[in-house]
Design a protein around this motif. Structure first.
Motif, short mmCIF file in Angstrom:
data_model
loop_
_atom_site.label_atom_id
_atom_site.label_comp_id
_atom_site.label_asym_id
_atom_site.label_seq_id
_atom_site.Cartn_x
_atom_site.Cartn_y
_atom_site.Cartn_z
N PHE A 1 59.14 15.99 19.78
CA PHE A 1 58.15 15.92 18.79
C PHE A 1 57.10 16.88 18.60
CE2 PHE A 1 53.80 14.23 17.92
CZ PHE A 1 53.92 14.26 16.42
N GLU B 1 52.71 27.34 -0.27
CA GLU B 1 52.25 27.73 1.13
C GLU B 1 52.80 29.02 1.48
OE1 GLU B 1 53.29 25.66 5.27
OE2 GLU B 1 53.02 24.14 3.62
N ILE C 1 65.35 14.73 9.44
CA ILE C 1 65.24 15.53 10.33
C ILE C 1 66.19 15.03 11.64
CG2 ILE C 1 63.15 14.43 11.51
CD1 ILE C 1 62.50 17.49 12.21
N SER D 1 57.65 11.67 7.93
CA SER D 1 58.28 12.51 8.97
C SER D 1 57.23 13.23 9.70
CB SER D 1 59.25 13.30 8.53
OG SER D 1 59.99 13.99 9.76
N CYS D 2 56.42 14.08 8.88
CA CYS D 2 55.33 14.75 9.53
C CYS D 2 54.02 13.83 9.47
CB CYS D 2 55.09 16.11 8.60
SG CYS D 2 54.11 17.30 9.13
N PRO D 3 53.23 14.11 10.67
CA PRO D 3 52.17 13.21 10.68
C PRO D 3 51.09 13.68 9.73
CG PRO D 3 52.52 14.41 12.95
CD PRO D 3 53.86 14.64 11.99
N PHE E 1 49.60 20.26 18.00
CA PHE E 1 50.16 19.13 18.83
C PHE E 1 50.59 19.42 20.14
CE2 PHE E 1 52.45 18.07 14.43
CZ PHE E 1 51.06 17.79 13.82
N LEU F 1 46.32 12.65 15.32
CA LEU F 1 45.97 12.19 13.76
C LEU F 1 44.61 12.61 13.69
CD1 LEU F 1 47.71 8.81 13.44
CD2 LEU F 1 48.33 11.10 12.50
N SER G 1 58.89 20.14 17.40
CA SER G 1 59.03 20.08 15.82
C SER G 1 57.83 19.93 15.03
CB SER G 1 60.19 19.36 15.52
OG SER G 1 59.86 18.08 15.80
N GLY G 2 56.86 18.71 15.77
CA GLY G 2 55.87 18.38 14.93
C GLY G 2 56.18 17.31 13.93
N LYS G 3 57.61 16.80 13.94
CA LYS G 3 57.99 15.96 13.10
C LYS G 3 58.61 14.59 13.66
CE LYS G 3 57.62 18.68 9.64
NZ LYS G 3 58.70 19.83 9.14
N PHE G 4 58.23 13.64 13.19
CA PHE G 4 58.88 12.29 13.69
C PHE G 4 60.39 12.14 13.50
CE2 PHE G 4 54.41 11.21 14.02
CZ PHE G 4 54.21 10.83 15.31
N SER H 1 53.25 29.35 8.37
CA SER H 1 52.97 28.26 7.29
C SER H 1 51.99 27.41 8.19
CB SER H 1 54.10 27.26 7.03
OG SER H 1 54.50 26.76 8.13
N LEU H 2 51.23 26.48 7.34
CA LEU H 2 50.30 25.64 7.92
C LEU H 2 50.99 24.77 8.69
CD1 LEU H 2 47.50 24.29 7.24
CD2 LEU H 2 48.57 22.84 5.94
N HIS H 3 52.38 24.54 8.54
CA HIS H 3 52.96 23.50 9.52
C HIS H 3 53.09 24.23 10.79
CE1 HIS H 3 55.90 20.94 11.26
NE2 HIS H 3 56.48 21.91 11.73
N LEU I 1 49.93 23.73 12.78
CA LEU I 1 49.79 22.20 13.23
C LEU I 1 50.71 21.97 14.23
CD1 LEU I 1 49.66 20.67 9.69
CD2 LEU I 1 47.75 20.86 11.16
N ILE J 1 43.95 16.26 3.78
CA ILE J 1 43.84 14.87 4.50
C ILE J 1 44.44 13.70 3.70
CG2 ILE J 1 42.62 12.98 5.34
CD1 ILE J 1 40.43 15.49 5.88
N VAL K 1 44.21 16.22 12.75
CA VAL K 1 44.95 16.58 11.43
C VAL K 1 44.45 15.96 10.52
CG1 VAL K 1 47.08 16.60 10.23
CG2 VAL K 1 47.23 16.70 12.56
N HIS K 2 43.60 14.85 10.41
CA HIS K 2 42.97 14.08 9.36
C HIS K 2 41.70 13.82 9.58
CE1 HIS K 2 46.87 13.36 7.47
NE2 HIS K 2 47.42 12.93 8.56
N PHE L 1 64.74 9.11 9.53
CA PHE L 1 64.05 10.42 8.65
C PHE L 1 65.13 11.41 8.84
CE2 PHE L 1 59.55 9.22 10.24
CZ PHE L 1 59.59 8.04 9.34
#
Lengths: 354, 184
Positions: free
Chosen positions: B91, A213, A43, A167-169, B56, B114, B94-97, B47-49, B52, A228, B117-118, A41
């Motif tokens: 991870f 945002e 990143i 990339s972001c869950p 994590f 998950l 950063s919260g990113k894969f 931000s929301l990020h 989040l 979601i 978040v979901h 990805f």
């Protein structure tokens, strides 16, 4: 360049078309995040990896057409000026994140600007599709067709359990963000919106301001989208969003009627004052401009102001942003100069409808 | 009061840090606060990020692995994706894969994240790639046929159920063929 010409270039062609419920819903959008299975990805990807995606997308899709979305224009972010980049963000064709990096990031934009495909943003590709008014289902249907068409040449990162890998869950699963832009002046004026936002959040939906945002609802324009992306089908996500939007539309319409009944003269006064400010001011900040534009638009929708076109709000909300002002001025402007220039541009725009 | 960093502008931010019971105070102006990193710059925003990544960053071990010494050991060793090199602690920060493979590498730790978040979901229900997901499409079809079959039997619509049962057999055969093909 005359204002008319400038606006013709500045306003996306699809925005001038009217959609269902366009007195309240300005636009519907579907965004799909997709990645190439073999490549890291963005990143963590190195330049070589990113260029593989970049070159592939350019070779395959530059000047290609898909259905009504003709002649994809390939814009390399690194080759654009600061103002040009900003304008793309202000038109919502790319995200602020994309223009932060010059290396191997790009965007494909269809001629009517309904489709944009961001390359090497947070994910390898992000497909974005806009429809005027309230047309989420149509947008989803087209986005799926576009997605299938791209998939003919791309091996997507997909897992049977987790779905489309991102990339972001927060995007995994469908990779889909569905959103609508709504103009809700009466719900703001009656303060009902403050009670409604927490309720909407509880349904797994997010309410944001017009510029995304973290932004406030300038000009009473709200963006509502799903949070979601995993565990529900795209159709269900869209259906949930739709039902909330329907309710908001109904509440907004009722609030408008009640305002008109109970304080008609005060509302009329407010609307005409706003019109006066837009028509005559020489210096105007973006906040005040947005508020006045919103009031005037409400006046148009309520048939109080008759000679101004409805899509003035959509147009002006875009045109009054710093990037556009500077593009029109053809030079960089300080904040104070922008306020003067903004007032001029709005006055000219109002004159066009006379 | 003047800003303790630049000694020029008035201090508008007064920060208190308590570290190990020791209180330290900082009086800085807005410019220095941003420059010297006392506060995050506003264009980074909250931000929301950010929220989040906060989610994590939980230190609690997922419930299913609690009390199992080996898992504790493993978590201290830090998992690393052998395709892109991303570690689990990177991870978390950063919260990113880093790549598609990361989802496999970190799969044992993924469900709690998950779920948060979901809204409790961990499995995808939705679109399947048209070209690559051939047998997945059939499996999806199979699941919907089976649900239909159950409904038909409950309604005692046995004739329709029989027709559907034949269809199910066909699809099942199709999946077997495809899987055999994949193995070859």
């Amino acid at each position: 360049m005359t204002l008319q010409q400038f606006m013709n270039e500045a306003i996306s062609p699809w925005m001038r078309k009217e959609g269902p419920d366009s007195d309240i819903v300005l636009s519907s959008r579907i965004r799909l995040a997709r990645n190439f299975v073999q490549v890291p990805f963005p990143i963590v990807a190195n330049e070589e990896d990113e260029l593989r995606i970049y070159d592939f997308m350019r070779e395959r899709y530059e000047h290609v057409s898909f259905q009504d979305y003709e002649d994809f224009n390939f814009l390399s972010i690194g080759e654009l000026s600061g103002v040009e980049k900003r304008v793309l963000v202000e038109k919502h064709l790319v995200s602020p994140h994309l223009i932060e990096k010059d290396q191997a990031s790009a965007v494909l934009i269809s001629k009517n600007e309904q489709v944009s495909i961001m390359i090497n943003e947070e994910d390898h590709i992000r497909i974005q599709l806009y429809f005027p008014g309230f047309q989420l289902n149509q947008a989803l249907e087209k986005a799926f067709e576009l997605d299938d068409w791209l998939e003919e040449n791309v091996d997507y990162a997909f897992d049977a359990t987790r779905g489309y890998l991102t990339s972001c869950p927060t995007n995994v699963g469908t990779g889909m963000r569905a959103s609508v832009m709504m103009h809700l002046p009466a719900l703001v004026l009656t303060q009902q919106i403050n009670r409604m936002i927490p309720a909407i959040n509880q349904l797994g939906l997010v309410v944001r301001g017009i510029y995304g945002e973290g932004s406030e609802a300038l000009g009473n324009v709200f963006q509502i989208s799903n949070q979601i992306t995993l565990g529900k089908t795209e159709e269900d996500i869209v259906a949930d969003l739709e039902s909330v939007v329907h309710q908001l539309i109904e509440h907004e319409r009722r609030a408008r009627e009640r305002l008109l009944e109970q304080s008609g003269t005060r509302l009329e006064d407010r609307i005409y004052r706003a019109y006066g400010v837009l028509e005559h001011s020489r210096i105007i900040e973006s906040k005040e401009a947005a508020r006045c534009i919103s009031d005037v638009r409400l006046g148009i929708d309520l048939d109080i102001i008759k000679h101004v076109q409805q899509h003035i709000l959509n147009e002006l909300m875009i045109l009054i942003q710093p990037g556009f002002l500077q593009q029109y001025a053809k030079k960089s402007l300080t904040a104070n100069e922008r306020d003067v220039f903004r007032a001029t541009l709005i006055r000219e725009r109002i004159q066009l409808d006379k | 009061m003047k800003c303790q960093e630049c000694q020029k502008r008035p201090a508008t931010l007064h920060l208190k840090h308590v570290i190990n019971g020791q209180k330290r105070e900082h009086h800085v102006c807005e410019v220095c606060a941003k420059e010297k990193g006392y506060v995050s710059s506003p264009d980074e925003g909250y931000s929301l990020h950010h929220l989040l990544t906060g989610l994590f960053n939980f230190d609690s071990v997922p419930i299913e692995s609690q009390g199992q010494g080996s898992n504790h050991l493993q978590s201290s060793r830090d998992l690393q994706c052998d395709k892109c090199g991303l570690t689990f602690s990177q991870f978390k920060r950063s919260g990113k894969f880093g790549c598609a493979q990361c989802y496999e590498t970190f799969s044992s730790r993924l469900d709690p994240i998950l779920r948060r978040v979901h809204s409790g979901n961990t499995k995808h229900h939705g679109k399947i790639p048209k070209r690559r997901g051939g047998h997945l499409h059939m499996k999806k079809q199979l699941a919907s046929y089976k649900a239909e079959l159950k409904a038909l039997i409950e309604q005692e619509a046995f004739e329709e159920a029989a027709v559907l049962r034949d269809k199910i057999k066909q699809v099942e055969q199709g999946i077997r063929d495809q899987e055999a093909g994949d193995d070859a």
